[in-house]
Design an enzyme around this catalytic site. Structure first.
Site, PDB file in Angstrom:
ATOM      1  CD  GLU A 436      -2.740   1.118   2.660  1.00  0.00           C
ATOM      2  OE1 GLU A 436      -3.127   0.157   3.011  1.00  0.00           O
ATOM      3  OE2 GLU A 436      -3.100   2.268   3.277  1.00  0.00           O
ATOM      4  CD  GLU A 441      -3.011   7.354   5.408  1.00  0.00           C
ATOM      5  OE1 GLU A 441      -4.081   6.901   5.858  1.00  0.00           O
ATOM      6  OE2 GLU A 441      -2.032   7.340   5.739  1.00  0.00           O
TER       7      GLU A 441
END
Length: 548
Positions: A436, A441
């Site tokens: 990933e 974020e």
């Protein structure tokens, strides 16, 4: 060389002490000062056998010297010299072809008296460093290198033979500023000499060779006696003067390696064989290298990022990918383009694996394109929340490239927007084995802190491989969030500035197809507590582009 001078100084001090004590107490007696005798030097040429009498072409030779009444040894390989207290040392000869080399070995006894001998060895060298590597290291003759202290993981450690940069410990930016490491400078001279300046800040207006260095206790004792108290396993600010050694490039097993003679080192003294593997050498930036060396205890691999740019110099990122191959400019009002995007719907398993609170929908109130941008809106809905998550799974999947997205982020506590990628084989190769890449974020409970993170086996969830940076206007202005994903390295950026770097390798899951994901979660293990007054918040994305 300084280390030899230190030996002479210590020897003279010892003689003076003996003389002084003898004058005070003539009854004292001492053993004879005997010159070493019976010097024997045995060379072991790497790869030497009946079929290869001059070795395997690496040019590497290990010498072992013994002598009666000897306390220490010194080798001379022409211009290069190496101290060898035990009599054992390794040297790499780099002249191409089979060449005969004359090696002088000096054995030192009590009081510094010495005896020398000379041997000759015929050694084959077949490796010639590429011109671009030599140009990178040497430059125009005035190029200096330093530890890139402002970058995360500029110094760290991991398992011996590990391929993840600084897997077990990564020094944060400027973390070791008080140790005597960051003011060191390293010069790879064109004549094959290596210069280590131990304090680059004290040479104005005249050269001052004094300085301090940083190293591992007790391995740093190889540099000589010291009075510094260990800080854990470190010796900080160890007094040491500028010195010169020799350097040569080899490629054992195909891995380009900087070999330093004697006690030469870079960054942090770890003993060992003084060989630094070039773990990363990419076209961009050409002024940055990632090095790896194994310490003298064979306990850890130590990692360093070095750069030839001085602190505060411009460090504009240059991508190797400039061909636009996929994009969504979000310039057609309505729902996301079904030829580019599909949806994740519902609450997922255990809140999408993170105890998130939202239910994902494809409703226009949660996701819509208008005013030239994609808007993902999370809303309070009775006792719960709704939001949206879109992905290119099955529609657009790719390996390597530069991904750029321009966005303005929500600000309310509990929001958790993300722009990320997931390995396309996640069904048959479950997370984190599929890999990933989170290139943006942000959580409303920690405003304006941008996180870039990679998840893979051994480095996932709360132990993931990540870093963060601050963008003061992340929630009020649009900014560029991107990732450069290559076979060699993965760099995560904000507005063109790299803030996290991970070395890619065959052992990591980042060498196969991934797909893109855009979403906004609410709460969960990372999003945290939601503002009780929350009604709705929107993630706005102006575009997303892929270059290869």
């Amino acid at each position: 060389m300084k280390k030899y001078n230190n030996f002479i100084n210590i020897s003279l001090l010892a003689l003076f002490t003996v003389f002084f004590i003898a004058c005070q107490d003539e009854d004292q007696t001492f053993g004879e000062i005997l010159a070493p005798t019976n010097i024997v030097v045995v060379p072991e040429i790497a790869g030497q056998d009946s079929a290869n009498p001059n070795g395997d072409g690496s040019g590497m030779v290990t010498f072992t010297a013994t002598a009666d009444n000897a306390l220490s040894y010194k080798y001379s390989f022409g211009a290069a010299q190496q101290n060898a207290p035990s009599g054992v040392t390794t040297f790499t000869f780099s002249d191409l072809g089979v060449n005969t080399y004359t090696v002088v070995v000096v054995a030192y006894g009590v009081g510094g008296v010495s005896t020398s001998t000379t041997i000759e060895v015929d050694v084959l060298a077949t490796y010639s460093p590429p011109a671009d590597l030599l140009a990178t290291l040497v430059g125009d003759g005035s190029k200096t290198w330093r530890i890139k202290s402002e970058q995360n993981a500029h110094f760290g450690l991991g398992p011996v033979g590990g391929t993840v940069q600084a897997e077990w410990y990564q020094a944060g930016p400027e973390e070791k500023s008080a140790t005597g490491m960051y003011d060191d400078r390293y010069i790879f001279n064109a004549d094959g000499t290596f210069t280590h300046i131990t304090n680059s800040t004290n040479d104005d207006p005249t050269v001052d060779v004094t300085g301090t260095v940083f190293g591992r206790d007790p391995l740093i004792n190889e540099l000589g006696p010291h009075n510094e108290t260990p800080n854990g396993a470190d010796i900080e600010n160890y007094p040491y003067q500028d010195y010169s050694e020799s350097w040569v490039i080899t490629a054992p097993g195909g891995i380009e390696t900087i070999n330093l003679t004697g006690l030469g080192f870079i960054g942090y003294y770890t003993g060992g064989n003084h060989k630094y593997e070039l773990f990363q050498r990419t076209e961009q930036p050409p002024n940055e290298l990632v090095l790896r060396t194994t310490d003298g205890n064979n306990e850890f691999d130590w990692w360093f990022i070095i750069t030839s740019e001085e602190e505060g110099a411009s460090n504009d990122f240059q991508s190797i990918y400039n061909n636009l191959v996929w994009q969504d400019e979000f310039d057609v009002n309505g729902a996301p383009d079904p030829e580019k995007w599909t949806y994740d719907l519902g609450t997922g398993d255990n809140g999408w694996g993170n105890q998130e609170l939202q239910t994902y929908t494809n409703n226009p109130e949660n996701i819509i394109i208008e005013d030239g941008m994609l808007k993902i809106t999370a809303k309070a809905n009775g006792s719960g929340y709704t939001s949206a998550r879109i992905k290119t799974e099955g529609l657009y999947e790719f390996t390597y490239g530069r991904i750029e997205a321009r966005a303005k982020l929500p600000a309310t506590a509990g929001t958790w927007p993300a722009m990320w990628m997931l390995g396309a084989d996640y069904i048959t190769n479950p997370w984190p084995a599929c890999g990933e890449i989170d290139y943006m974020e942000h959580v409303g409970n920690d405003l304006n802190t941008i996180h870039g993170t990679l998840h893979y086996p051994g480095m996932s969830a709360g132990n993931a491989d990540g870093n963060s940076t601050t963008v003061d206007t992340a929630t009020s202005e649009f900014h560029d969030y991107s990732v450069e994903w290559t076979p060699d390295v993965i760099k995560i950026l904000v507005d063109g500035e790299v803030y996290h770097t991970v070395i890619n390798s065959d052992s990591l899951p980042f060498n196969s197809n991934f797909f893109l994901i855009l979403n906004m979660a609410i709460g969960g293990t990372f999003g945290g507590d939601v503002d009780p007054a929350f009604t709705e918040e929107t993630l706005e994305i102006e575009y997303i582009r892929v270059y290869q």
